[in-house]
Write a protein that holds these residues in place. Sequence first.
Motif, PDB file in Angstrom:
ATOM      1  N   ASP A  67       0.785  -1.235   0.000  1.00 36.25           N
ATOM      2  CA  ASP A  67       0.000   0.000   0.000  1.00 36.25           C
ATOM      3  C   ASP A  67       0.819   1.287   0.000  1.00 36.25           C
ATOM      4  O   ASP A  67       0.266   2.357   0.234  1.00 36.25           O
ATOM      5  N   HIS A  68       2.113   1.218  -0.265  1.00 37.65           N
ATOM      6  CA  HIS A  68       2.867   2.468  -0.327  1.00 37.65           C
ATOM      7  C   HIS A  68       2.492   3.237  -1.598  1.00 37.65           C
ATOM      8  O   HIS A  68       2.212   2.646  -2.634  1.00 37.65           O
ATOM      9  N   ILE A  69       2.499   4.560  -1.479  1.00 31.74           N
ATOM     10  CA  ILE A  69       1.920   5.422  -2.498  1.00 31.74           C
ATOM     11  C   ILE A  69       2.521   5.197  -3.880  1.00 31.74           C
ATOM     12  O   ILE A  69       1.820   5.263  -4.901  1.00 31.74           O
ATOM     13  N   ASP A  70       3.824   4.868  -3.922  1.00 29.44           N
ATOM     14  CA  ASP A  70       4.463   4.657  -5.227  1.00 29.44           C
ATOM     15  C   ASP A  70       4.094   3.304  -5.831  1.00 29.44           C
ATOM     16  O   ASP A  70       4.500   2.989  -6.952  1.00 29.44           O
ATOM     17  N   HIS A  71       3.317   2.515  -5.116  1.00 27.40           N
ATOM     18  CA  HIS A  71       2.874   1.222  -5.641  1.00 27.40           C
ATOM     19  C   HIS A  71       1.360   1.132  -5.800  1.00 27.40           C
ATOM     20  O   HIS A  71       0.861   0.250  -6.479  1.00 27.40           O
ATOM     21  N   ILE A  72       0.632   2.024  -5.130  1.00 28.41           N
ATOM     22  CA  ILE A  72      -0.833   1.943  -5.181  1.00 28.41           C
ATOM     23  C   ILE A  72      -1.460   3.253  -5.655  1.00 28.41           C
ATOM     24  O   ILE A  72      -2.637   3.266  -6.053  1.00 28.41           O
ATOM     25  N   GLY A  73      -0.696   4.340  -5.661  1.00 30.56           N
ATOM     26  CA  GLY A  73      -1.261   5.654  -5.989  1.00 30.56           C
ATOM     27  C   GLY A  73      -1.872   5.709  -7.377  1.00 30.56           C
ATOM     28  O   GLY A  73      -2.874   6.385  -7.595  1.00 30.56           O
ATOM     29  N   GLY A  74      -1.288   4.978  -8.338  1.00 29.90           N
ATOM     30  CA  GLY A  74      -1.771   5.010  -9.719  1.00 29.90           C
ATOM     31  C   GLY A  74      -3.137   4.386  -9.904  1.00 29.90           C
ATOM     32  O   GLY A  74      -3.769   4.570 -10.960  1.00 29.90           O
ATOM     33  N   VAL A  75      -3.638   3.669  -8.902  1.00 32.98           N
ATOM     34  CA  VAL A  75      -4.951   3.028  -9.018  1.00 32.98           C
ATOM     35  C   VAL A  75      -6.050   4.073  -9.240  1.00 32.98           C
ATOM     36  O   VAL A  75      -7.041   3.806  -9.905  1.00 32.98           O
ATOM     37  N   ALA A  76      -5.849   5.278  -8.733  1.00 33.67           N
ATOM     38  CA  ALA A  76      -6.855   6.339  -8.894  1.00 33.67           C
ATOM     39  C   ALA A  76      -7.138   6.612 -10.373  1.00 33.67           C
ATOM     40  O   ALA A  76      -8.224   7.073 -10.719  1.00 33.67           O
ATOM     41  N   GLU A  77      -6.166   6.337 -11.244  1.00 35.56           N
ATOM     42  CA  GLU A  77      -6.333   6.617 -12.679  1.00 35.56           C
ATOM     43  C   GLU A  77      -6.740   5.379 -13.471  1.00 35.56           C
ATOM     44  O   GLU A  77      -6.906   5.446 -14.694  1.00 35.56           O
ATOM     45  N   LEU A  78      -6.900   4.276 -12.788  1.00 35.67           N
ATOM     46  CA  LEU A  78      -7.195   3.011 -13.460  1.00 35.67           C
ATOM     47  C   LEU A  78      -8.707   2.886 -13.691  1.00 35.67           C
ATOM     48  O   LEU A  78      -9.495   3.206 -12.805  1.00 35.67           O
ATOM     49  N   ALA A  79      -9.091   2.430 -14.901  1.00 37.16           N
ATOM     50  CA  ALA A  79     -10.521   2.266 -15.186  1.00 37.16           C
ATOM     51  C   ALA A  79     -11.172   1.352 -14.151  1.00 37.16           C
ATOM     52  O   ALA A  79     -10.564   0.382 -13.698  1.00 37.16           O
ATOM     53  N   GLU A  80     -12.398   1.700 -13.791  1.00 43.00           N
ATOM     54  CA  GLU A  80     -13.117   0.978 -12.730  1.00 43.00           C
ATOM     55  C   GLU A  80     -13.346  -0.492 -13.088  1.00 43.00           C
ATOM     56  O   GLU A  80     -13.493  -1.332 -12.206  1.00 43.00           O
ATOM     57  N   ASP A  81     -13.404  -0.781 -14.404  1.00 39.93           N
ATOM     58  CA  ASP A  81     -13.746  -2.151 -14.789  1.00 39.93           C
ATOM     59  C   ASP A  81     -12.530  -3.072 -14.906  1.00 39.93           C
ATOM     60  O   ASP A  81     -12.668  -4.235 -15.259  1.00 39.93           O
ATOM     61  N   VAL A  82     -11.333  -2.556 -14.600  1.00 40.00           N
ATOM     62  CA  VAL A  82     -10.151  -3.435 -14.600  1.00 40.00           C
ATOM     63  C   VAL A  82     -10.115  -4.171 -13.260  1.00 40.00           C
ATOM     64  O   VAL A  82     -10.057  -3.531 -12.211  1.00 40.00           O
TER      65      VAL A  82
END
Length: 314
Positions: A17-32
Amino acid sequence: MTWANNLDVDAVLISHDHIDHIGGVAELAEDVPLYCTPLVAKALPPNRAWHPLPERGSLAVEGIIVTTGQAGHSLGGVWLHLAVGGGIFYSGDACFESRLFPFDTPPPARIALLDASYGSYDQPQAYCVQAISERLDQPLAFPVPETGRALEMALWLAEEADRRQLTLAIDPVIRDNLAALLALPATLRRPVLDHSIRLLLARQNACPPTLQLMCDRNDTPAQWPNHHLLHTGYLTPDRRAQLAAGEISWQRWNVHLRASHLVALADQLGVTQVVPLFTRFSDNELNAWQGLLGDRLCTAQRFSTHSRLVTFPV
Ligand SMILES: [Zn+2]
Protein backbone atom coordinates in the motif's frame (compact mmCIF):
# COMPACT_ATOMS: atom_id res chain seq x y z
CA MET A 1 -3.01 11.46 -20.46
CA THR A 2 -2.07 9.08 -17.70
CA TRP A 3 -0.25 5.78 -17.47
CA ALA A 4 -3.63 4.03 -17.55
CA ASN A 5 -4.83 5.43 -20.91
CA ASN A 6 -5.28 2.74 -23.55
CA LEU A 7 -4.06 0.16 -21.09
CA ASP A 8 -4.83 -3.32 -22.35
CA VAL A 9 -4.60 -5.60 -19.32
CA ASP A 10 -6.72 -8.40 -17.90
CA ALA A 11 -6.09 -7.60 -14.23
CA VAL A 12 -3.87 -5.54 -11.93
CA LEU A 13 -2.09 -7.10 -8.96
CA ILE A 14 -0.99 -4.77 -6.13
CA SER A 15 1.94 -5.80 -3.91
CA HIS A 16 1.51 -3.30 -1.04
CA ASP A 17 0.00 0.00 0.00
CA HIS A 18 2.87 2.47 -0.33
CA ILE A 19 1.92 5.42 -2.50
CA ASP A 20 4.46 4.66 -5.23
CA HIS A 21 2.87 1.22 -5.64
CA ILE A 22 -0.83 1.94 -5.18
CA GLY A 23 -1.26 5.65 -5.99
CA GLY A 24 -1.77 5.01 -9.72
CA VAL A 25 -4.95 3.03 -9.02
CA ALA A 26 -6.86 6.34 -8.89
CA GLU A 27 -6.33 6.62 -12.68
CA LEU A 28 -7.20 3.01 -13.46
CA ALA A 29 -10.52 2.27 -15.19
CA GLU A 30 -13.12 0.98 -12.73
CA ASP A 31 -13.75 -2.15 -14.79
CA VAL A 32 -10.15 -3.43 -14.60
CA PRO A 33 -10.12 -6.25 -12.03
CA LEU A 34 -7.84 -5.36 -9.11
CA TYR A 35 -6.26 -7.81 -6.68
CA CYS A 36 -4.65 -7.06 -3.30
CA THR A 37 -4.64 -8.31 0.29
CA PRO A 38 -7.42 -7.05 2.61
CA LEU A 39 -5.07 -4.80 4.61
CA VAL A 40 -3.74 -3.21 1.42
CA ALA A 41 -7.31 -2.68 0.18
CA LYS A 42 -7.80 -0.13 2.98
CA ALA A 43 -5.58 2.24 0.98
CA LEU A 44 -7.62 1.99 -2.24
CA PRO A 45 -9.76 4.91 -3.41
CA PRO A 46 -13.21 4.83 -1.72
CA ASN A 47 -15.61 2.26 -3.24
CA ARG A 48 -12.96 0.82 -5.61
CA ALA A 49 -13.91 -2.82 -6.26
CA TRP A 50 -11.18 -5.37 -5.52
CA HIS A 51 -10.55 -9.09 -5.19
CA PRO A 52 -8.63 -10.56 -2.27
CA LEU A 53 -5.10 -11.90 -2.61
CA PRO A 54 -3.98 -14.27 0.14
CA GLU A 55 -1.19 -13.07 2.46
CA ARG A 56 0.45 -16.42 1.68
CA GLY A 57 -1.12 -18.83 -0.81
CA SER A 58 -2.35 -19.29 -4.38
CA LEU A 59 -5.32 -18.44 -6.56
CA ALA A 60 -6.17 -18.37 -10.27
CA VAL A 61 -6.31 -14.94 -11.91
CA GLU A 62 -7.48 -14.94 -15.52
CA GLY A 63 -6.39 -18.55 -15.84
CA ILE A 64 -2.90 -18.02 -14.37
CA ILE A 65 -1.96 -19.45 -10.98
CA VAL A 66 -0.73 -16.56 -8.83
CA THR A 67 1.18 -17.43 -5.66
CA THR A 68 1.83 -14.86 -2.94
CA GLY A 69 4.13 -14.74 0.08
CA GLN A 70 5.29 -12.27 2.71
CA ALA A 71 7.70 -9.70 1.27
CA GLY A 72 9.25 -8.55 4.58
CA HIS A 73 8.53 -4.89 3.86
CA SER A 74 5.14 -3.71 5.11
CA LEU A 75 1.82 -4.57 6.74
CA GLY A 76 -0.22 -6.66 4.30
CA GLY A 77 2.54 -6.53 1.65
CA VAL A 78 3.25 -9.56 -0.55
CA TRP A 79 5.47 -10.72 -3.39
CA LEU A 80 3.82 -12.28 -6.45
CA HIS A 81 4.73 -15.37 -8.46
CA LEU A 82 2.95 -16.11 -11.75
CA ALA A 83 3.01 -19.68 -13.03
CA VAL A 84 3.59 -18.69 -16.64
CA GLY A 85 6.63 -18.85 -18.93
CA GLY A 86 8.59 -21.04 -16.50
CA GLY A 87 7.65 -18.79 -13.58
CA ILE A 88 7.73 -15.00 -13.22
CA PHE A 89 8.56 -13.59 -9.80
CA TYR A 90 7.83 -9.98 -8.82
CA SER A 91 9.22 -8.97 -5.43
CA GLY A 92 7.37 -5.64 -5.08
CA ASP A 93 9.30 -3.87 -2.33
CA ALA A 94 11.03 -6.61 -0.35
CA CYS A 95 13.51 -6.99 2.49
CA PHE A 96 15.25 -9.88 4.27
CA GLU A 97 16.19 -7.84 7.33
CA SER A 98 12.93 -6.80 8.98
CA ARG A 99 12.73 -7.66 12.66
CA LEU A 100 8.94 -7.78 12.33
CA PHE A 101 7.86 -8.78 8.82
CA PRO A 102 8.92 -12.26 7.59
CA PHE A 103 10.20 -12.92 4.07
CA ASP A 104 8.80 -16.15 2.60
CA THR A 105 10.91 -18.30 0.27
CA PRO A 106 9.26 -18.14 -3.17
CA PRO A 107 8.89 -20.99 -5.70
CA PRO A 108 11.42 -21.28 -8.56
CA ALA A 109 11.09 -18.85 -11.46
CA ARG A 110 12.73 -18.23 -14.82
CA ILE A 111 12.35 -14.45 -14.74
CA ALA A 112 12.60 -12.24 -11.64
CA LEU A 113 11.62 -8.59 -11.34
CA LEU A 114 13.40 -7.57 -8.15
CA ASP A 115 13.38 -4.58 -5.83
CA ALA A 116 16.66 -2.80 -6.58
CA SER A 117 15.73 0.49 -4.89
CA TYR A 118 19.08 0.57 -3.10
CA GLY A 119 21.18 0.04 -6.22
CA SER A 120 24.45 -1.68 -5.33
CA TYR A 121 24.27 -0.49 -1.68
CA ASP A 122 24.98 -3.42 0.65
CA GLN A 123 25.23 -2.13 4.23
CA PRO A 124 23.80 -4.55 6.84
CA GLN A 125 20.83 -3.37 8.89
CA ALA A 126 22.83 -3.81 12.11
CA TYR A 127 25.09 -0.98 10.93
CA CYS A 128 22.08 1.29 10.24
CA VAL A 129 20.52 0.60 13.62
CA GLN A 130 23.82 1.26 15.39
CA ALA A 131 24.25 4.57 13.53
CA ILE A 132 20.75 5.71 14.55
CA SER A 133 21.25 4.60 18.15
CA GLU A 134 24.32 6.84 18.39
CA ARG A 135 22.10 9.85 17.75
CA LEU A 136 19.54 9.16 20.45
CA ASP A 137 21.17 11.57 22.92
CA GLN A 138 19.05 14.48 21.62
CA PRO A 139 15.31 15.07 21.10
CA LEU A 140 14.52 13.38 17.80
CA ALA A 141 11.41 13.10 15.62
CA PHE A 142 11.21 10.28 13.06
CA PRO A 143 8.74 10.77 10.17
CA VAL A 144 8.09 7.29 8.70
CA PRO A 145 5.69 5.45 6.35
CA GLU A 146 2.92 4.28 8.64
CA THR A 147 2.55 0.70 7.40
CA GLY A 148 6.22 -0.05 6.82
CA ARG A 149 9.27 0.56 8.96
CA ALA A 150 7.10 2.52 11.42
CA LEU A 151 6.06 -0.73 13.06
CA GLU A 152 9.50 -2.20 13.58
CA MET A 153 11.01 1.16 14.50
CA ALA A 154 8.30 1.53 17.16
CA LEU A 155 9.43 -1.72 18.80
CA TRP A 156 13.09 -0.80 18.57
CA LEU A 157 12.57 2.75 19.90
CA ALA A 158 10.59 1.38 22.86
CA GLU A 159 13.55 -0.89 23.75
CA GLU A 160 16.02 1.97 23.39
CA ALA A 161 13.84 4.40 25.36
CA ASP A 162 13.62 1.90 28.23
CA ARG A 163 17.34 1.20 28.18
CA ARG A 164 18.28 4.89 28.20
CA GLN A 165 15.33 6.09 30.31
CA LEU A 166 14.11 8.39 27.55
CA THR A 167 10.48 9.37 26.99
CA LEU A 168 8.70 8.24 23.82
CA ALA A 169 5.52 8.99 21.87
CA ILE A 170 4.19 6.90 18.97
CA ASP A 171 1.56 8.14 16.53
CA PRO A 172 -1.91 6.59 17.13
CA VAL A 173 -2.06 5.46 13.47
CA ILE A 174 1.15 3.48 13.94
CA ARG A 175 -0.30 1.95 17.13
CA ASP A 176 -3.43 0.93 15.18
CA ASN A 177 -1.29 -0.72 12.52
CA LEU A 178 0.65 -2.65 15.16
CA ALA A 179 -2.69 -3.82 16.57
CA ALA A 180 -3.73 -4.88 13.04
CA LEU A 181 -0.50 -6.88 12.68
CA LEU A 182 -1.14 -8.55 16.04
CA ALA A 183 -4.65 -9.50 14.87
CA LEU A 184 -3.25 -11.43 11.87
CA PRO A 185 -2.33 -15.13 12.14
CA ALA A 186 0.91 -15.42 14.15
CA THR A 187 2.79 -16.89 11.17
CA LEU A 188 2.51 -13.53 9.37
CA ARG A 189 4.97 -11.87 11.75
CA ARG A 190 8.39 -12.83 13.08
CA PRO A 191 8.11 -15.10 16.13
CA VAL A 192 8.46 -14.10 19.81
CA LEU A 193 7.37 -10.50 19.33
CA ASP A 194 3.75 -10.62 20.45
CA HIS A 195 4.55 -9.78 24.06
CA SER A 196 6.65 -6.76 23.02
CA ILE A 197 3.86 -5.54 20.73
CA ARG A 198 1.28 -5.85 23.52
CA LEU A 199 3.54 -3.98 25.96
CA LEU A 200 4.03 -1.22 23.40
CA LEU A 201 0.29 -0.89 22.79
CA ALA A 202 -0.31 -0.60 26.55
CA ARG A 203 2.35 2.07 26.94
CA GLN A 204 1.21 5.69 27.38
CA ASN A 205 2.60 8.34 25.07
CA ALA A 206 4.87 10.82 26.86
CA CYS A 207 4.01 14.50 26.50
CA PRO A 208 6.30 16.08 25.56
CA PRO A 209 8.49 13.13 24.51
CA THR A 210 12.22 13.03 23.83
CA LEU A 211 11.67 10.57 20.99
CA GLN A 212 8.72 10.94 18.65
CA LEU A 213 7.75 8.40 15.98
CA MET A 214 5.14 9.83 13.66
CA CYS A 215 3.48 9.18 10.31
CA ASP A 216 5.21 11.13 7.58
CA ARG A 217 2.95 14.08 6.76
CA ASN A 218 5.53 16.14 4.90
CA ASP A 219 6.76 17.55 8.20
CA THR A 220 9.20 20.43 8.02
CA PRO A 221 11.85 21.42 10.59
CA ALA A 222 9.80 24.56 11.42
CA GLN A 223 6.94 22.34 12.66
CA TRP A 224 9.28 20.65 15.14
CA PRO A 225 11.07 23.45 17.00
CA ASN A 226 11.95 21.20 19.94
CA HIS A 227 13.06 18.15 17.97
CA HIS A 228 15.59 17.39 15.29
CA LEU A 229 14.06 15.52 12.32
CA LEU A 230 15.85 12.27 11.50
CA HIS A 231 14.76 10.73 8.19
CA THR A 232 15.44 7.07 7.46
CA GLY A 233 14.20 6.53 3.88
CA TYR A 234 13.70 8.24 0.53
CA LEU A 235 14.34 12.00 0.57
CA THR A 236 12.31 14.34 -1.65
CA PRO A 237 14.23 17.15 -3.39
CA ASP A 238 13.00 19.58 -0.66
CA ARG A 239 14.38 17.31 2.00
CA ARG A 240 17.66 16.84 0.19
CA ALA A 241 18.00 20.64 0.32
CA GLN A 242 17.16 20.58 4.06
CA LEU A 243 19.79 17.90 4.59
CA ALA A 244 22.40 19.88 2.66
CA ALA A 245 21.58 22.90 4.84
CA GLY A 246 22.04 20.86 8.03
CA GLU A 247 18.38 21.34 9.06
CA ILE A 248 17.60 17.61 9.17
CA SER A 249 19.55 14.37 9.44
CA TRP A 250 19.38 11.15 7.49
CA GLN A 251 20.39 7.60 8.26
CA ARG A 252 18.90 4.73 6.31
CA TRP A 253 16.86 2.01 8.06
CA ASN A 254 16.93 -0.88 5.58
CA VAL A 255 13.52 -1.79 4.15
CA HIS A 256 14.55 -2.93 0.66
CA LEU A 257 16.76 -5.72 -0.68
CA ARG A 258 20.39 -4.77 -0.46
CA ALA A 259 22.64 -5.96 -3.28
CA SER A 260 23.87 -9.26 -1.81
CA HIS A 261 20.32 -10.18 -0.77
CA LEU A 262 19.02 -9.45 -4.26
CA VAL A 263 21.67 -11.78 -5.70
CA ALA A 264 20.87 -14.44 -3.07
CA LEU A 265 17.21 -14.24 -4.05
CA ALA A 266 18.04 -14.55 -7.76
CA ASP A 267 20.20 -17.62 -6.95
CA GLN A 268 17.48 -19.16 -4.84
CA LEU A 269 14.82 -18.64 -7.52
CA GLY A 270 17.11 -20.24 -10.11
CA VAL A 271 16.34 -17.49 -12.62
CA THR A 272 17.88 -16.98 -16.04
CA GLN A 273 16.90 -13.29 -16.19
CA VAL A 274 16.76 -10.59 -13.50
CA VAL A 275 15.26 -7.17 -14.04
CA PRO A 276 16.38 -4.73 -11.32
CA LEU A 277 13.38 -2.49 -10.56
CA PHE A 278 12.94 0.99 -9.06
CA THR A 279 16.47 2.10 -9.91
CA ARG A 280 18.25 4.15 -12.53
CA PHE A 281 21.14 2.66 -14.42
CA SER A 282 24.07 5.02 -14.34
CA ASP A 283 27.18 3.58 -16.00
CA ASN A 284 28.63 2.75 -12.60
CA GLU A 285 25.49 1.02 -11.43
CA LEU A 286 25.16 -0.89 -14.67
CA ASN A 287 28.71 -2.17 -14.25
CA ALA A 288 27.96 -3.10 -10.66
CA TRP A 289 24.84 -5.03 -11.66
CA GLN A 290 26.69 -6.82 -14.43
CA GLY A 291 29.30 -7.86 -11.90
CA LEU A 292 26.65 -9.08 -9.47
CA LEU A 293 24.26 -10.79 -11.89
CA GLY A 294 26.40 -11.58 -14.95
CA ASP A 295 24.40 -12.87 -17.90
CA ARG A 296 21.22 -12.82 -15.86
CA LEU A 297 21.03 -9.02 -15.92
CA CYS A 298 18.14 -7.85 -18.10
CA THR A 299 17.49 -4.17 -18.77
CA ALA A 300 14.89 -4.53 -21.53
CA GLN A 301 11.55 -2.86 -20.83
CA ARG A 302 9.40 -5.46 -22.51
CA PHE A 303 9.65 -9.13 -23.37
CA SER A 304 7.27 -11.97 -24.01
CA THR A 305 6.87 -15.37 -22.46
CA HIS A 306 5.35 -18.34 -24.26
CA SER A 307 1.81 -17.24 -23.69
CA ARG A 308 1.72 -13.66 -22.45
CA LEU A 309 3.48 -10.35 -23.00
CA VAL A 310 5.13 -8.93 -19.91
CA THR A 311 5.70 -5.20 -19.53
CA PHE A 312 7.32 -3.60 -16.53
CA PRO A 313 8.90 -0.33 -15.45
CA VAL A 314 12.67 0.01 -15.09
ZN1 LIG B 1 7.14 0.15 -0.12
